[in-house]
Design an enzyme around this catalytic site. Structure first.
Site, PDB file in Angstrom:
ATOM      1  N   HIS A 117       1.064  12.817  29.291  1.00 52.23           N
ATOM      2  CA  HIS A 117       1.895  14.331  28.971  1.00 52.23           C
ATOM      3  C   HIS A 117       2.685  13.882  28.197  1.00 52.23           C
ATOM      4  CE1 HIS A 117       5.188  16.787  31.255  1.00 52.23           C
ATOM      5  NE2 HIS A 117       4.511  16.938  30.929  1.00 52.23           N
TER       6      HIS A 117
ATOM      7  N   GLU B  49       1.901  13.826  25.351  1.00 52.38           N
ATOM      8  CA  GLU B  49       2.027  15.949  24.149  1.00 52.38           C
ATOM      9  C   GLU B  49       3.451  16.296  24.259  1.00 52.38           C
ATOM     10  OE1 GLU B  49       3.244  19.342  26.805  1.00 52.38           O
ATOM     11  OE2 GLU B  49       1.870  18.141  27.605  1.00 52.38           O
ATOM     12  N   HIS B  50       4.325  15.569  24.968  1.00 54.70           N
ATOM     13  CA  HIS B  50       5.747  16.257  24.597  1.00 54.70           C
ATOM     14  C   HIS B  50       6.118  15.369  23.532  1.00 54.70           C
ATOM     15  CE1 HIS B  50       7.950  17.658  28.708  1.00 54.70           C
ATOM     16  NE2 HIS B  50       6.667  18.116  28.359  1.00 54.70           N
TER      17      HIS B  50
END
Lengths: 425, 439
Positions: free
Chosen positions: A67, A70-71
């Site tokens: 995650h 992804e950022h």
């Protein structure tokens, strides 16, 4: 280039395989203004232990790293890629799930420029110690937002009750503590392992010329050597649940509960899709809006409209889950348990099967109105070796005995229960 | 401007006894929808009953007297849905019924779902299960209890709750402060008799808007609209006027402690601009620049530059001329976040608007309005909003007006925007965040 036709539901999938190993899909939606494009990798929050191709040692990474990555991909050397999408008037976004990470945009114009940008930025990470550090504050707030979300907590506590070792029990974003350990080097390692085109797909849903999509993919994809197979390592998960009950208190008005059962079948492809649909139909037969149980509990005030159920099936784990708000979650859970035991003894109500099968098929067809939904389901199933549009075939060929068999297997286990109680005042 | 392909419009079919019928025709959808809206001014005396009766109706009708019967019937109709609910736009309360079902060409030609589902929806609305001329007592009591629980559960979604509380404080002596479902005391005071009276009044007197969207044949639509002629109608209500003008005094400040790990900071502003004013369009652009997406000043500064929040945005209440800026933040960063948020407003007032901000905002509206054409629900909501705000612009003209807005227009409306209320949902424990996972 090859085309799969799904005549009954009037859908088509056009596929082209890129030399890098990347698969490119176009799902035409004639007459739609919006084009929904995605670049997705077969890598999610549960992939936290793996052997990098060419290495022998196992790598274990901090929770929340998929995650975090992804950022960070939005950040480019010349600024945030979001600004460039904004300039084009498109809406960029991304999400990290348990088993995949998806980068996307939707647009109603400038498709080619937008699509080039998507293909480019996902292949060009720009990570610095400084920009990694900066992101920690933002993600910490995202984590805290979920900490205060009772729906989310009651669900993850259920996963915690069901799973002893499997990383599905870990929050997708990790914890404030786990993300503090993440470094630029770790992020690059994950990137280099999981973002090779051979582990990814491009999918475009909308009124778009497939040739254009394939041409742009061809031009934009960097075809480096295929590094070989990534070995994802999952712990040996016991068959049973680790505990029957998890409780906590939060600032909510009314107790919330979720119950669930692990699915121990390990399957893939069409069989996985079929089993998932079977589980969904069984849940409707047992406790859907048209079931006796739902209506009895509703009329007694034990559940309300928030009650719902779902089935999740992946290659390395699977479960059913159901729940909602209840003034008396313990009593409600016991009633549901009793009912499941009773049906297990007496058999499913065969009269409801055809009606419910048809209703599920109708809802599936209606869901094809939404490009977002198509894209989401298509990607998620593709990585499990199945085609979302084959759902139509499953609905067509399902029999009561398929359903009964899955029911016997899955519901042999006693469900686990998670409750969020209001704060004690 | 790029070509505007596939701009669908709402075609008015009929206006009879205060019931207006519209067709939103398109053959690209696999779903057909019927949406029925009943309109009433948002008032303390009527809000709770209007919020309850749709849910009592949803429990059953003459041919399907229980929820179970209705659910089984809907399953037979290829998983059709019937929904009932209530919401508000500004100081208008809207009772909403809808049905959605598969277009007939996907049911192997076996059905006429439009006729069957349309009739069922109408029956749910007009032919409830009665006991001695009243709603069934059990249904009334159970749904009243459910309503009270929904009202109490507003607290569950912290950001939503904070925004709602901010508006409540802001509009304390205006109808807008009333929640779309009223308050707990209002729900508790409802009687079965009073509810029946309110339901009858709405059915007879309220303005009604009916939208049929999807691929439906004219003769089917005609049969459907004719079914309404059996209703006894005495429509005397007109649409309530918009009311945005309001003097702002000293800034109101409210802090509310709760057991949370994240603080929710909401700044409530008055714009003095009504939805049918020419200034509405620059205001919409203003809102986009301030907090309407990744290019906005809030996102760029509060999130990207200062790492203070994951969620930060503005939202307009166009029917009441309100604007709210919200951020989910660390408790300790409250003052810093407020200052940075307010600086962004100051920047716009000072004319500090980049070409990118202007362009990205306009493009985002263009994308939004064109994308809306791909969703029946979004289109119907847009058309209804236009009607309620007294605007006749279709999607295309609406977009044109937005595209004409210039920087100086935005700066001009920025002058009118004043801070009214600061609301902070904060932690009740001194440490704020630290809690154990399993208790």
């Amino acid at each position: 280039m090859r085309t799969l036709e799904f005549e009954r539901i009037r859908e088509r999938v056009i596929q082209q395989d890129h030399q890098s190993g990347l698969k490119v899909f176009v799902i035409p939606k004639k007459g739609y203004n919006k084009i929904f494009a995605t670049f997705a990798t077969n890598y999610g929050s549960t992939d936290n232990t793996f052997i990098v191709p060419g290495e022998t040692e196992t790598t274990r990474v901090p929770d929340g790293i998929a995650h975090f990555l992804e950022h960070k991909l939005f950040e480019q050397e010349d600024g945030s890629v979001m600004d460039k999408f904004a300039k084009l008037g498109s809406e960029p976004n991304a999400y990290t799930a348990f088993t995949q990470t998806v980068y996307l945009f939707s647009c109603t114009g400038n498709f080619e420029e937008n699509f080039r940008l998507l293909i480019y930025y996902v292949q060009h990470p720009y990570l610095t110690d400084e920009n990694v550090e900066k992101e920690k504050g933002i993600i910490a707030q995202e984590i805290k937002m979920y900490d205060d979300n009772a729906d989310w907590r009651v669900f993850f506590n259920l996963l915690g009750a069901m799973y002893e070792k499997h990383p599905v029990k870990i929050d997708i974003a990790g914890t404030v503590d786990s993300i503090s350990q993440i470094t630029k080097e770790m992020l690059y390692k994950c990137y280099n392992t999981f973002y090779h085109p051979s582990n990814m797909i491009l999918a475009v849903v909308g009124d778009v010329d497939p040739e254009t999509v394939f041409k742009l993919a061809d031009e934009g994809i960097i075809a480096t050597e295929n590094p070989g197979e990534i070995q994802k390592i999952f712990p040996d998960e016991p068959q049973g649940h680790i505990t029957g009950l998890v409780e906590r208190n939060m600032a909510v008005a009314m107790p919330q509960f979720q119950m669930g059962i692990k699915d121990n079948s390990r399957t893939t492809g069409y069989n996985l899709l079929k089993r998932k649909i079977c589980l969904e139909i069984i849940l409707s037969m047992l406790m859907g809006r048209s079931s006796l149980l739902y209506n009895q509990l509703y009329e007694e005030g034990l559940i309300n409209q928030s009650f719902g159920s779902e089935a999740t099936l992946e290659e390395s784990y699977g479960f059913t889950a159901w729940g909602g708000q209840s003034g008396e979650p313990m009593k409600t859970a016991e009633r549901i348990r009793e009912n499941i035991r009773k049906v297990y003894k007496e058999g499913l109500n065969s009269q409801s099967f055809e009606r419910i099968r048809r209703a599920h098929e109708g809802r599936f067809i209606r869901s094809l109105n939404s490009p977002e939904n198509i894209s989401h389901e298509f990607i998620s199933l593709y990585f499990k070796g199945a085609n979302f549009f084959d759902s139509a075939r499953v609905y067509g060929e399902l029999t009561l005995s398929d359903i009964e068999q899955v029911f016997r297997e899955h519901f042999s286990m006693d469900p686990a229960l998670s409750i969020v109680w209001p704060m004690k005042s | 401007m790029e070509n505007r392909k596939n701009m669908v419009t709402a075609r008015k079919l009929l206006d009879k006894d205060g019931i207006s019928f519209y067709s939103v025709h398109s053959d690209k959808f696999k779903t057909v929808r019927i949406d029925i809206f009943m309109i009433h001014p948002l008032q303390k005396e009527t809000v709770s009953a209007n919020a309850l009766f749709p849910f009592v109706l949803r429990r059953g009708c003459k041919s399907c007297p229980t929820q179970l019967d209705l659910a089984q019937r809907l399953e037979q109709l290829y998983g059709a849905s019937i929904e009932a609910g209530v919401y508000k736009k500004g100081e208008i309360q809207i009772v909403h019924f809808s049905t959605a079902f598969v277009s007939d060409q996907y049911t192997a030609g076996q059905t006429n779902l439009f006729d069957e589902t349309g009739s069922l929806l109408l029956e749910v609305i007009t032919d409830p299960v009665l006991e001695n001329g009243m709603f069934k007592k059990d249904y009334f009591e159970q749904e009243k209890e459910n309503l009270i629980h929904r009202i109490r559960s507003r607290v569950n979604d912290k950001m939503r709750y904070a925004i709602q509380r901010c508006f409540e404080v802001m509009c304390a002596d205006e109808p807008y402060a009333i929640d779309e479902e009223g308050d707990e005391a209002g729900a508790a005071a409802l009687t079965c008799e009073g509810l029946m009276e309110r339901y009858r009044a709405m059915l007879s007197e309220s303005p009604v808007f009916v939208y049929i969207s999807g691929n439906v044949r004219e003769d089917g639509i005609k049969r459907f609209t004719e079914k309404f002629s059996g209703l006894e109608r005495n429509c005397k209500n007109t649409l309530p006027p918009l009311q945005a003008a309001r003097q702002v005094g000293e800034v109101k400040r409210v802090e509310e402690p709760m057991d949370v790990s994240q603080g929710q900071l909401c700044l409530g502003f008055r714009t003095q601009i009504e939805a049918n004013s020419p200034d509405y369009f620059p205001l919409a652009i203003y809102n986009g620049i301030l907090g309407g997406g990744v290019h906005s000043k809030l996102f760029q500064n509060v999130r990207e530059k200062e790492s203070l929040a994951y969620t930060t945005f503005t939202r307009m209440e166009k029917f009441k001329g309100l604007l709210i800026a919200a951020s989910g933040i660390e408790i300790a960063n409250r003052e810093k976040a407020e200052n940075i948020m307010l600086e962004q407003l100051k920047a716009i007032r000072g004319g500090n608007i980049t070409d990118l901000e202007m362009e990205a905002t306009k493009k985002s509206f263009e994308t939004g309005i064109k994308s809306m054409q791909d969703s029946q629900g979004a289109m119907v909501d847009f058309f209804l909003s236009q009607l309620l705000s007294g605007e006749q612009y279709g999607a295309e003209a609406f977009l044109d007006r937005l595209m004409q807005v210039e920087k100086q227009d935005v700066v001009r409306v920025a002058e009118k925007i004043t801070l009214d209320t600061v609301y902070f949902l904060t932690s009740s424990s001194p440490q704020g965040a630290e809690r154990s996972e399993y208790e």
